[in-house]
Design an enzyme around this catalytic site. Structure first.
Site, PDB file in Angstrom:
ATOM      1  N   ARG A 161       0.821  -1.231   0.000  1.00 26.94           N
ATOM      2  CA  ARG A 161       0.000   0.000   0.000  1.00 26.94           C
ATOM      3  C   ARG A 161       0.847   1.271   0.000  1.00 26.94           C
ATOM      4  O   ARG A 161       0.483   2.276   0.627  1.00 26.94           O
ATOM      5  CB  ARG A 161      -0.971   0.011   1.197  1.00 26.94           C
ATOM      6  N   SER A 211     -10.619  -0.267   3.895  1.00 25.39           N
ATOM      7  CA  SER A 211      -9.913  -0.707   5.110  1.00 25.39           C
ATOM      8  C   SER A 211      -9.310   0.490   5.821  1.00 25.39           C
ATOM      9  O   SER A 211      -8.588   1.278   5.213  1.00 25.39           O
ATOM     10  CB  SER A 211      -8.787  -1.671   4.741  1.00 25.39           C
ATOM     11  N   GLU A 281      -4.289   2.746   7.294  1.00 20.55           N
ATOM     12  CA  GLU A 281      -4.125   2.646   5.836  1.00 20.55           C
ATOM     13  C   GLU A 281      -4.717   3.901   5.187  1.00 20.55           C
ATOM     14  O   GLU A 281      -4.188   4.422   4.211  1.00 20.55           O
ATOM     15  CB  GLU A 281      -4.840   1.396   5.304  1.00 20.55           C
TER      16      GLU A 281
HETATM   17  C1  FAD Z   1     -15.691   0.391  -0.427  1.00 15.60           C
HETATM   18  C2  FAD Z   1     -14.195   0.536  -0.599  1.00 15.60           C
HETATM   19  C3  FAD Z   1     -13.441  -0.584  -0.937  1.00 15.60           C
HETATM   20  C4  FAD Z   1     -12.055  -0.459  -1.104  1.00 15.60           C
HETATM   21  N1  FAD Z   1     -11.348  -1.583  -1.432  1.00 15.60           N
HETATM   22  C5  FAD Z   1     -10.011  -1.487  -1.591  1.00 15.60           C
HETATM   23  C6  FAD Z   1      -9.253  -2.641  -1.956  1.00 15.60           C
HETATM   24  O1  FAD Z   1      -9.773  -3.739  -2.153  1.00 15.60           O
HETATM   25  N2  FAD Z   1      -7.894  -2.490  -2.096  1.00 15.60           N
HETATM   26  C7  FAD Z   1      -7.283  -1.292  -1.908  1.00 15.60           C
HETATM   27  O2  FAD Z   1      -6.050  -1.223  -2.067  1.00 15.60           O
HETATM   28  N3  FAD Z   1      -7.982  -0.190  -1.568  1.00 15.60           N
HETATM   29  C8  FAD Z   1      -9.317  -0.252  -1.409  1.00 15.60           C
HETATM   30  N4  FAD Z   1     -10.025   0.877  -1.062  1.00 15.60           N
HETATM   31  C9  FAD Z   1      -9.317   2.145  -0.808  1.00 15.60           C
HETATM   32  C10 FAD Z   1      -9.213   3.085  -2.021  1.00 15.60           C
HETATM   33  O3  FAD Z   1     -10.292   2.884  -2.901  1.00 15.60           O
HETATM   34  C11 FAD Z   1      -7.894   2.942  -2.767  1.00 15.60           C
HETATM   35  O4  FAD Z   1      -6.796   3.203  -1.925  1.00 15.60           O
HETATM   36  C12 FAD Z   1      -7.839   3.894  -3.977  1.00 15.60           C
HETATM   37  O5  FAD Z   1      -6.780   3.507  -4.797  1.00 15.60           O
HETATM   38  C13 FAD Z   1      -7.658   5.365  -3.590  1.00 15.60           C
HETATM   39  O6  FAD Z   1      -7.791   6.157  -4.768  1.00 15.60           O
HETATM   40  P1  FAD Z   1      -8.395   7.641  -4.720  1.00 15.60           P
HETATM   41  O7  FAD Z   1      -8.325   8.198  -6.082  1.00 15.60           O
HETATM   42  O8  FAD Z   1      -9.745   7.605  -4.101  1.00 15.60           O
HETATM   43  O9  FAD Z   1      -7.359   8.367  -3.784  1.00 15.60           O
HETATM   44  P2  FAD Z   1      -7.660   9.393  -2.580  1.00 15.60           P
HETATM   45  O10 FAD Z   1      -8.367   8.660  -1.493  1.00 15.60           O
HETATM   46  O11 FAD Z   1      -8.297  10.619  -3.084  1.00 15.60           O
HETATM   47  O12 FAD Z   1      -6.172   9.727  -2.110  1.00 15.60           O
HETATM   48  C14 FAD Z   1      -5.389   8.733  -1.479  1.00 15.60           C
HETATM   49  C15 FAD Z   1      -3.940   9.236  -1.437  1.00 15.60           C
HETATM   50  O13 FAD Z   1      -3.449   9.284  -2.767  1.00 15.60           O
HETATM   51  C16 FAD Z   1      -2.990  10.600  -3.072  1.00 15.60           C
HETATM   52  N5  FAD Z   1      -3.287  10.851  -4.472  1.00 15.60           N
HETATM   53  C17 FAD Z   1      -4.457  10.638  -5.131  1.00 15.60           C
HETATM   54  N6  FAD Z   1      -4.323  10.970  -6.418  1.00 15.60           N
HETATM   55  C18 FAD Z   1      -3.047  11.408  -6.587  1.00 15.60           C
HETATM   56  C19 FAD Z   1      -2.297  11.911  -7.683  1.00 15.60           C
HETATM   57  N7  FAD Z   1      -2.822  12.035  -8.912  1.00 15.60           N
HETATM   58  N8  FAD Z   1      -1.016  12.288  -7.465  1.00 15.60           N
HETATM   59  C20 FAD Z   1      -0.453  12.183  -6.252  1.00 15.60           C
HETATM   60  N9  FAD Z   1      -1.106  11.727  -5.170  1.00 15.60           N
HETATM   61  C21 FAD Z   1      -2.393  11.338  -5.337  1.00 15.60           C
HETATM   62  C22 FAD Z   1      -3.726  11.533  -2.103  1.00 15.60           C
HETATM   63  O14 FAD Z   1      -2.969  12.692  -1.858  1.00 15.60           O
HETATM   64  C23 FAD Z   1      -3.813  10.655  -0.868  1.00 15.60           C
HETATM   65  O15 FAD Z   1      -2.612  10.733  -0.138  1.00 15.60           O
HETATM   66  C24 FAD Z   1     -11.419   0.782  -0.909  1.00 15.60           C
HETATM   67  C25 FAD Z   1     -12.188   1.915  -0.581  1.00 15.60           C
HETATM   68  C26 FAD Z   1     -13.558   1.797  -0.432  1.00 15.60           C
HETATM   69  C27 FAD Z   1     -14.369   3.016  -0.085  1.00 15.60           C
END
Ligand code: FAD
Length: 293
Positions: A161, A211, A281
């Site tokens: 992660r 998570s 996480e």
């Molecule tokens: C119902 C549910 C199920 C999920 N299941 C999983 C799973 O199975 N596996 C898993 O790994 N995760 C899971 N997640 C967590 C999440 O979806 C992932 O971590 C996802 O990849 C985050 O992407 P985001 O665009 O929403 O990032 P955000 O939540 O908006 O940001 C997360 C981090 O990434 C950074 N970031 C985002 N975009 C950029 C960019 N372009 N450049 C630099 N930094 C950036 C942000 O600054 C922050 O630090 C789940 C979440 C939910 C709500």
């Protein structure tokens, strides 16, 4: 250039539906627009932070005192196939990416199905499921360096992660290696359907950030919380999901304070019962930016 909005309610940008106002919020359509917004913030002595689709975020009730930035989502236009590689814009949602793969017969990325983030967030978090992580397929990335320069063709290191990229400010796009071309569409749809079904059988619906804790080495955070008897535990509007111990759900009116209180309760109980430290996480965005808590 997109509008710069003042006192924007960040709860609208997160899947937990929690978060106070950002002093400023703007969406950039291009890397150039992003550079210009960041320069504008710096000239005014204001910090900035980038978010994706807000699916791994816990944001303070007091909001964020700087400029919150997001890349405006691109759909099909944000994905290009070049030989056996896919060039994917960081703003493309994983839902869109999975739909593209199904349409084009590109197999191997079904594990991303049902993860509600953007490609940028997924690479930054090295998102994964079912034993696969996005970092395993990343050939290179293009990103905006803290110096303001755009740097291409960099090979990040990945761990659980986490993506290690020196000087990263904003991830702009990623080149993914494709191993399964010409997979029958039925087969991809079948795999995607199975994984979606698995999620709805094992994970709660409703607002959450996925998570909350990282799995400690050799343990499942969800099982530790379950074994500690905390499933269903509620503080204010937040609840440790009765379905999955590692999910905190917003039952409608949860505040960040409620979620932080549950996080502390889970940490303290697991520490006392099993002598194991739980680490977050989810990323915590406080009034002054991202913080490790
Ligand atoms: C119902 C549910 C199920 C999920 N299941 C999983 C799973 O199975 N596996 C898993 O790994 N995760 C899971 N997640 C967590 C999440 O979806 C992932 O971590 C996802 O990849 C985050 O992407 P985001 O665009 O929403 O990032 P955000 O939540 O908006 O940001 C997360 C981090 O990434 C950074 N970031 C985002 N975009 C950029 C960019 N372009 N450049 C630099 N930094 C950036 C942000 O600054 C922050 O630090 C789940 C979440 C939910 C709500």
């Amino acid at each position: 250039m997109g509008k710069i909005l003042e006192r924007y309610p960040v709860h609208r940008l997160t899947t937990l539906h929690i978060g106070g106002p950002a002093r400023f919020f703007a969406e950039a359509k291009s890397a150039e627009e992003l550079q210009s917004l960041i320069q504008q913030a710096a000239r005014s002595g204001i910090s900035h932070c980038i978010i994706g689709r807000g699916s791994n975020l816990l944001v303070s009730d007091d909001g964020y005192s700087g400029m919150l930035l997001r890349l405006e989502p691109k759909r099909w236009g944000g994905i290009e196939q070049v030989d056996d590689r896919l060039v994917v814009d960081a703003s493309v949602t994983l839902g869109c990416f999975c739909a593209f793969c199904a349409r084009e017969g590109i197999g191997g990325f079904e594990f991303l199905c049902g993860i509600p983030g953007s490609m940028g967030g997924a690479v930054l978090m090295n998102a994964g499921a079912h034993g696969k992580n996005v970092g395993d397929s990343v050939e290179s990335v293009r990103f905006l360096h803290k110096s303001g320069a755009i740097i291409s063709d960099v090979h990040p290191q990945f761990s659980y992660r986490h993506c290690h990229l020196d000087g990263l400010d904003v991830l702009l796009s990623v080149v993914l290696r494709v191993e399964e071309f010409s997979t029958p569409l039925d087969e991809i749809y079948r795999r995607q359907r199975e994984l979606r079904q698995w999620r709805s059988d094992h994970q709660p619906g409703g607002p959450s950030a996925g998570s909350i804790f990282r799995n400690p080495s050799g343990h499942s955070a969800g099982k530790l919380i379950d074994d500690a008897g905390l499933k269903g535990c509620t503080i204010g509007g937040a609840q440790i999901s009765p379905v999955h111990g590692n999910f905190i759900v917003n039952r409608g009116n949860a505040t960040c304070k409620d979620v932080l209180a549950l996080i502390e309760l889970a940490r303290e109980t697991v520490r006392q019962k099993f002598s194991i430290e739980l680490q977050l996480e989810v990323h915590y965005l406080g009034p002054n930016g991202f913080e490790i808590i």
